[in-house]
Design an enzyme around this catalytic site. Structure first.
Site, PDB file in Angstrom:
ATOM      1  N   HIS A  56      12.506 -28.308 -29.356  1.00 54.63           N
ATOM      2  CA  HIS A  56      13.415 -27.470 -28.563  1.00 54.63           C
ATOM      3  C   HIS A  56      12.591 -26.510 -27.705  1.00 54.63           C
ATOM      4  O   HIS A  56      12.795 -25.293 -27.710  1.00 54.63           O
ATOM      5  CB  HIS A  56      14.384 -26.696 -29.460  1.00 54.63           C
ATOM      6  CG  HIS A  56      15.715 -26.468 -28.802  1.00 54.63           C
ATOM      7  ND1 HIS A  56      16.905 -26.536 -29.463  1.00 54.63           N
ATOM      8  CD2 HIS A  56      16.044 -26.172 -27.517  1.00 54.63           C
ATOM      9  CE1 HIS A  56      17.914 -26.307 -28.644  1.00 54.63           C
ATOM     10  NE2 HIS A  56      17.398 -26.079 -27.437  1.00 54.63           N
ATOM     11  N   ARG A 110      21.397 -30.372 -26.354  1.00 55.12           N
ATOM     12  CA  ARG A 110      21.746 -29.921 -27.695  1.00 55.12           C
ATOM     13  C   ARG A 110      21.654 -31.090 -28.673  1.00 55.12           C
ATOM     14  O   ARG A 110      22.006 -32.225 -28.344  1.00 55.12           O
ATOM     15  CB  ARG A 110      23.164 -29.338 -27.731  1.00 55.12           C
ATOM     16  CG  ARG A 110      23.242 -27.890 -27.208  1.00 55.12           C
ATOM     17  CD  ARG A 110      22.546 -26.944 -28.164  1.00 55.12           C
ATOM     18  NE  ARG A 110      22.557 -25.550 -27.739  1.00 55.12           N
ATOM     19  CZ  ARG A 110      21.630 -24.973 -26.997  1.00 55.12           C
ATOM     20  NH1 ARG A 110      20.616 -25.669 -26.525  1.00 55.12           N
ATOM     21  NH2 ARG A 110      21.694 -23.681 -26.707  1.00 55.12           N
ATOM     22  N   GLU A 165      17.247 -28.126 -36.947  1.00 49.06           N
ATOM     23  CA  GLU A 165      16.060 -27.522 -36.360  1.00 49.06           C
ATOM     24  C   GLU A 165      15.516 -26.431 -37.263  1.00 49.06           C
ATOM     25  O   GLU A 165      16.304 -25.717 -37.900  1.00 49.06           O
ATOM     26  CB  GLU A 165      16.387 -26.962 -34.975  1.00 49.06           C
ATOM     27  CG  GLU A 165      16.757 -28.047 -33.982  1.00 49.06           C
ATOM     28  CD  GLU A 165      17.049 -27.510 -32.586  1.00 49.06           C
ATOM     29  OE1 GLU A 165      17.000 -28.311 -31.628  1.00 49.06           O
ATOM     30  OE2 GLU A 165      17.344 -26.297 -32.454  1.00 49.06           O
TER      31      GLU A 165
END
Length: 313
Positions: free
Chosen positions: A275, A227, A256
């Site tokens: 990600h 994370r 993000e």
């Protein structure tokens, strides 16, 4: 069961949902939220305002593992189940972590960029990397992903694996074949590769910052594919620029999607991915069908495999 799928999922999972559920998809205009009993969510925010718009909502099924985009306490207070798919993407994320370790160790991305820019000779010294075989890997967090990473680094690269996970403990960690430490600084001080696989919370936010990076070996490789915010991005950029560590890779970011002008991209000894750990055909099918299965259990009045709301009661 009336189910709103908030974002695109794999075609296979979508067909599975259509076969078993009455679905509304992300591309439908003005969906009738008042009739929705279940939602499948990937990255969208599910806050109390959104939850309140669905008075019949019974389950929030997370397509994936991390649930920091869902207001779980509020959902639990309204008797709404929150589930996830904790093992569906483990293999895909673990494989990306190992790929990032190798990329950092052998400067693969940097070598690719150097070739595109033009080289005067093969094997330039500035692209000299390092081997990981026989060295020491440190794992912070031994959940499904961390366990796979550790086993493959140990079995495939003969690495000595040192693990820190206060929730798992020494006995279970050593049963996996890993060494155990109850002091996370042992990992920073002694390991050649450090991979973090923990959720983001008040205890883990910025857990690897300037002080921890200063403890690391000069040849250390740092990987964060869990994370954003667990590794302080500014401090990591500074440590890379100053040569405090050898290299690093990040797959999960504070903001993000990550912006192209992020300071970490100025560091040649850095690799960034968007990600992307769970972004494989296999994981997407597993997560999508797994989320549908949890909704079907609710429709049949059966217990779900996961119930994250239990943690906040």
């Amino acid at each position: 069961m009336k189910t709103y799928i908030l974002e695109p999922i794999s075609q296979e999972a979508l067909e599975y949902a259509r076969k078993h559920l009455d679905i509304i998809t992300w591309d439908e205009k003005d969906p009738q939220l008042s009739e929705v009993e279940a939602i499948i969510v990937r990255a969208n925010t599910v806050d109390r305002t959104f939850i309140d718009a669905m008075p019949k909502l019974r389950i929030i099924a997370k397509h994936g593992v991390g649930t920091d985009n869902i207001d779980i306490p509020y959902a639990a207070s309204k008797g709404i189940l929150v589930t996830n798919t904790p093992t569906a993407n483990s293999n895909s994320v673990a494989e990306l972590i190992i790929g990032l370790i190798l990329d950092c160790a052998r400067k693969i991305t940097y070598s690719h960029e150097a070739c595109m820019e033009g080289l005067e000779r093969n094997q330039p010294m500035f692209l000299s990397g390092q081997e990981i075989s026989g060295k020491k890997a440190g794992l912070i967090g031994i959940g499904h992903i961390g366990a796979i990473v550790g086993k493959r680094l140990k079995g495939g690269f003969d690495m000595d694996v040192l693990a820190y996970d206060p929730f798992l403990g020494r006995e279970k960690t050593e049963a996996m074949g890993f060494s155990y430490t109850d002091d996370v600084t042992d990992i920073y001080k002694t390991c050649d590769v450090v991979s973090v696989s923990v959720p983001l919370n008040d205890q883990t936010r910025n857990m690897i910052s300037a002080g921890e990076l200063a403890m690391c070996k000069k040849n250390a490789i740092i990987i964060n594919a869990s994370r954003g915010g667990i590794v302080n991005e500014h401090d990591l950029s500074q440590a890379l620029a100053d040569g405090e560590i050898f290299s690093a890779a990040v797959d999960a970011w504070v903001v993000e999607p990550v912006q192209k002008d992020h300071e970490l991209f100025r560091q040649k000894n850095f690799v960034g991915t968007p990600h992307n750990g769970a972004n494989t055909k296999e994981a997407l099918i597993n997560m999508g069908t797994g989320a549908v299965d949890e909704i079907l259990r609710v429709a049949r009045d059966e217990p779900t495999l996961t119930n994250l709301g239990l943690r906040v009661k």
